[in-house]
Design a protein around this motif. Sequence first.
Motif, short mmCIF file in Angstrom:
data_model
loop_
_atom_site.label_atom_id
_atom_site.label_comp_id
_atom_site.label_asym_id
_atom_site.label_seq_id
_atom_site.Cartn_x
_atom_site.Cartn_y
_atom_site.Cartn_z
N ALA A 173 -8.11 -3.35 3.06
CA ALA A 173 -9.32 -2.36 3.09
C ALA A 173 -10.13 -2.68 1.68
N ASP A 174 -11.46 -2.45 1.96
CA ASP A 174 -12.16 -2.91 0.66
C ASP A 174 -13.46 -2.25 0.91
N VAL A 182 0.76 -1.14 -0.01
CA VAL A 182 0.20 0.03 -0.03
C VAL A 182 0.99 1.25 -0.11
N LEU A 194 -4.57 -1.93 6.24
CA LEU A 194 -4.75 -1.08 5.16
C LEU A 194 -4.62 -2.01 3.93
N ARG A 195 -3.97 -3.11 3.82
CA ARG A 195 -3.79 -3.91 2.72
C ARG A 195 -4.94 -4.68 2.40
N SER A 244 -9.49 7.21 -0.61
CA SER A 244 -8.18 6.61 0.16
C SER A 244 -8.58 5.21 0.72
N ARG A 245 -7.45 4.50 1.19
CA ARG A 245 -7.77 3.33 2.06
C ARG A 245 -7.85 3.87 3.45
N CYS A 299 -16.33 -3.02 3.47
CA CYS A 299 -15.82 -2.40 4.80
C CYS A 299 -15.97 -3.67 5.96
N THR A 301 -15.64 3.59 -1.38
CA THR A 301 -14.44 3.86 -0.42
C THR A 301 -13.77 2.54 0.26
N ARG A 302 -12.41 2.36 0.26
CA ARG A 302 -11.97 1.02 0.59
C ARG A 302 -11.70 1.28 2.15
N ASN A 330 -3.47 6.68 2.00
CA ASN A 330 -3.67 5.72 3.17
C ASN A 330 -4.04 6.70 4.24
#
Length: 340
Positions: free
Chosen positions: A248-249, A31, A245-246, A138-139, A252, A191-192, A102
Amino acid sequence: MDWQMRIEDEAALEDVLSIPDEALRADLAAVPGDLLVLGAAGKMGPTLCRLARRADPARRVIAVARWSEPGLRERMEGWGIECLSADLTDRAALAALPDAPNVVFMAARKFGSTGNEALTWQMNVVLPAMVAERYPTSRIVFFSTGNVLPMAAVNGPSPDESARPGPVGEYAASCLGRERVFQHAGAARGTRLFGIRLNYAIDLRYGVLHDVATKVLAGTPVPLAMGHANVIWQGDANAWALRALRHADAACPIMNVTGPETVSIRWLATRFGALMGRTPEFTGTEAPEALLSNAAWAFALFGYPRVPLDRMVHWVADWVQRGGRALGKPTKFEVRDGRF
């Protein structure tokens, strides 16, 4: 990892809290880009920022807070962290913050919620909605709390992420509101996101272990009504938040983050008594239910916590017995009615 037997002072503590491992370095490498930490001056934010900086020294880490604690901003700047001052509830100030791919959202309100419920909802629901609007591409990893879950039978299964929420009191309800507005951002804007439902991070200066050890040393009766708890080393909780963070989707996902043990408060006080040469006193009796959560998914994704429970107990006993500084922020783990 072979952890040291004693943590001498706060400088050494903040160093131990921010030791990265290869798993964190690998997940952060996936990320790339600046990391923005909102509400970075609380109990966990400073060492989360330092942990990210140590894991990836080339990355720009930006910490945003009001900086009310004397010397904290300067200390963090000495760690190579860029510190910005802002009132996040001010829309103009939020808009003026730099963009970042991030984001870790840590701003929240718990203590003092009773009697000032409106501010609690502003901080825990309205502000997250504002942040989600400000950083739609953003993540975003955000912190929640195990308080959104219903109490569980101590001798039965603890709730996992599939459990229906059952918040008790306005603080817990507002934290569920935080989760819902972030979930809406994922559904409405793509949003992730990733939520961290944390149950009792442990630092030597605060936390359930510190609360119990302090009472045992002082000869103050340890309350037993909330007779069991889950805990996790703060450094592990921060590492998992950064690694999230890797993952994040837009869906949610929201993860329970805590340690594997159901810790008996009576056992904990007895253990501290043995280490500190005290006989603990107790008040009340253990209720059959407690605020507990099942973190099996976290262990599957991130592994087990690096710092085991008994190492934390030894560190806290030594720290409290030597008169190490306390933050003066009790967890109020014993509260059962949700009034904080």
